[in-house]
Design an enzyme around this catalytic site. Structure first.
Site, PDB file in Angstrom:
ATOM      1  N   HIS A  51     -10.431  40.897 -62.631  1.00  0.00           N
ATOM      2  CA  HIS A  51     -10.034  40.703 -63.968  1.00  0.00           C
ATOM      3  C   HIS A  51     -11.043  39.966 -64.610  1.00  0.00           C
ATOM      4  O   HIS A  51     -11.523  38.894 -64.389  1.00  0.00           O
ATOM      5  CB  HIS A  51      -8.707  40.158 -64.290  1.00  0.00           C
ATOM      6  CG  HIS A  51      -7.641  40.975 -63.816  1.00  0.00           C
ATOM      7  ND1 HIS A  51      -6.538  40.215 -63.033  1.00  0.00           N
ATOM      8  CD2 HIS A  51      -7.009  41.998 -63.817  1.00  0.00           C
ATOM      9  CE1 HIS A  51      -5.590  41.072 -62.599  1.00  0.00           C
ATOM     10  NE2 HIS A  51      -6.150  42.206 -63.121  1.00  0.00           N
ATOM     11  N   GLU A  54     -11.289  36.397 -66.151  1.00  0.00           N
ATOM     12  CA  GLU A  54     -10.877  35.444 -65.216  1.00  0.00           C
ATOM     13  C   GLU A  54     -12.248  34.892 -64.571  1.00  0.00           C
ATOM     14  O   GLU A  54     -12.406  35.111 -63.724  1.00  0.00           O
ATOM     15  CB  GLU A  54      -9.719  35.847 -64.167  1.00  0.00           C
ATOM     16  CG  GLU A  54      -8.749  36.343 -64.716  1.00  0.00           C
ATOM     17  CD  GLU A  54      -7.352  36.916 -64.164  1.00  0.00           C
ATOM     18  OE1 GLU A  54      -7.870  36.686 -62.736  1.00  0.00           O
ATOM     19  OE2 GLU A  54      -6.572  37.445 -64.466  1.00  0.00           O
ATOM     20  N   HIS A 147      -8.599  34.743 -58.715  1.00  0.00           N
ATOM     21  CA  HIS A 147      -7.956  34.931 -60.118  1.00  0.00           C
ATOM     22  C   HIS A 147      -7.589  33.895 -60.464  1.00  0.00           C
ATOM     23  O   HIS A 147      -7.417  32.577 -59.854  1.00  0.00           O
ATOM     24  CB  HIS A 147      -6.601  35.619 -59.825  1.00  0.00           C
ATOM     25  CG  HIS A 147      -6.777  37.169 -59.335  1.00  0.00           C
ATOM     26  ND1 HIS A 147      -6.818  38.218 -60.228  1.00  0.00           N
ATOM     27  CD2 HIS A 147      -7.086  37.672 -57.911  1.00  0.00           C
ATOM     28  CE1 HIS A 147      -7.044  39.455 -59.596  1.00  0.00           C
ATOM     29  NE2 HIS A 147      -6.988  39.017 -58.290  1.00  0.00           N
ATOM     30  N   GLU A 209      -4.864  32.430 -56.645  1.00  0.00           N
ATOM     31  CA  GLU A 209      -4.763  32.388 -57.959  1.00  0.00           C
ATOM     32  C   GLU A 209      -4.543  30.799 -58.517  1.00  0.00           C
ATOM     33  O   GLU A 209      -3.741  30.037 -57.766  1.00  0.00           O
ATOM     34  CB  GLU A 209      -3.137  32.882 -58.301  1.00  0.00           C
ATOM     35  CG  GLU A 209      -2.997  33.172 -59.722  1.00  0.00           C
ATOM     36  CD  GLU A 209      -3.398  34.455 -60.240  1.00  0.00           C
ATOM     37  OE1 GLU A 209      -4.100  34.453 -61.356  1.00  0.00           O
ATOM     38  OE2 GLU A 209      -3.083  35.498 -59.515  1.00  0.00           O
TER      39      GLU A 209
END
Length: 348
Positions: A51, A54, A147, A209
């Site tokens: 992404h 990010e 992420h 994450e």
């Protein structure tokens, strides 16, 4: 003469490696051997920018690209630093045409490419060639996809397997070495063919994450957490490859059960509420029936009506508004992970 280990290269969704099946998995008569021997983790892909907004993973991968790909010592893996979605990174946006992190199912990776094929599908197929092919013995040994989330989730490893001993032991190592940071393991119970995100391309893999962090910015504390997390991942791999045995453990994991959308106007489909203040920033705090979920714009509270207490996560993730997700709910359970060591000529 070199001993072939290809027959022992099992993918993360394969059931168990060198276990004695005396009954049904997890049931009476299920017995684990003392130590599980697994092939060395020789190639590791560290990916950022899946992404494009990010930012912590983007800058971490760029730092890795400045260094040598292989560190000192025979036990150190080859590191492949990858900017997954370079066009989105250049524009500092989540994606160009479609979410790259939903493009790695077997079906999508098999779509014939034409001039009209969305950029992210083309890029997913390029990454599958470079790091895979998915589900094959040629794929990299481990994919760590970096992420950020706007949700208050600390550091989470997200995987498609609850029996990937490499990923689980790595998670346990992070929990031990990062006591000031909440480190959790999230399991998405999805078959490999339907696993849609980048980490599913490797023999082992997880998304790392880290949050909370707004998209499009870098926070020093989140940068420090992710940098230390990646360092510890590589530290565990080097120790494992050198012959260190990691003993069996009991770990808690969170398995995704379902997603919850915001209340919406039946005609316009616009949201009519926000996350309730008692739920906001309380990821992984157990929800019981009657606990507040949403505060409507007219001032009313909507409550959790589920009979089973579950754990919310990705609470109010900004990127999930477009997906119709206010938060996800998980069930927590304990998993016994066996002792592991690197496979040697004698253990084959």
């Amino acid at each position: 003469m070199r001993v072939s280990v290809e027959p022992y290269l099992l993918h993360i969704n394969t059931i168990f490696f060198r276990w004695a099946v005396l009954g049904t998995p997890g049931g009476i008569g299920w017995k684990a051997m003392e130590v599980v021997s697994l092939p060395a983790v020789s190639r590791v892909a560290i990916c950022g920018g899946t992404h494009g907004n990010e930012m912590t993973g983007v800058f971490l991968v760029k730092e890795l690209q400045k260094r040598k790909r292989k560190e000192e010592g025979a036990e150190a893996p080859d590191i492949l630093p990858v900017i997954s979605n370079p066009r989105a990174v250049q524009r500092c946006q989540r994606y160009i045409e479609t979410d790259l992190n939903r493009c790695f199912t077997t079906a999508t990776l098999s779509v014939p490419v034409s001039d009209g094929t969305p950029y992210e599908i083309q890029r997913a197929q390029e990454l599958n060639v470079f790091l895979g092919p998915k589900g094959s013995v040629k794929s990299v040994d481990l994919v760590c996809d970096l992420h950020n989330t706007t949700a208050n989730m600390g550091l989470c490893l997200i995987s498609y397997s609850e029996c990937d001993w490499i990923s689980l032991h790595i998670c346990r190592h992070l929990q031990k070495e990062m006591p000031s940071v909440p480190v959790r393991y999230i399991h998405y119970d999805v078959p490999l063919s339907e696993a849609y995100s980048l980490e599913s391309v490797g023999k082992h893999g997880f998304a790392m994450e880290v949050g909370p962090q707004p998209h499009g910015v870098v926070r020093a504390d989140v940068w420090g957490t992710m940098t230390e997390g990646v360092r510890l991942v590589l530290d565990w791999i080097k120790r494992f490859n050198s012959g260190v045995q990691f003993d069996d453990k009991v770990m808690e994991i969170y398995t995704l059960v379902k997603t919850i959308d915001y209340p919406r106007d039946p005609e316009t489909q616009m949201i009519t509420a926000t996350i309730h203040p008692q739920l906001q920033d309380h990821d992984f705090c157990l929800l019981h029936q009657g606990d507040p979920l949403f505060l409507t714009f007219s001032g009313n509270t909507e409550y959790y009506r589920g009979e089973e207490p579950l754990y919310p996560f990705f609470v109010n993730e900004s990127a999930y508004y477009e997906k119709g997700i206010a938060f996800l709910l998980a069930r927590k359970k304990k998993v016994n992970i066996p002792s592991v060591r690197v496979m040697t000529r004698e253990s084959v």
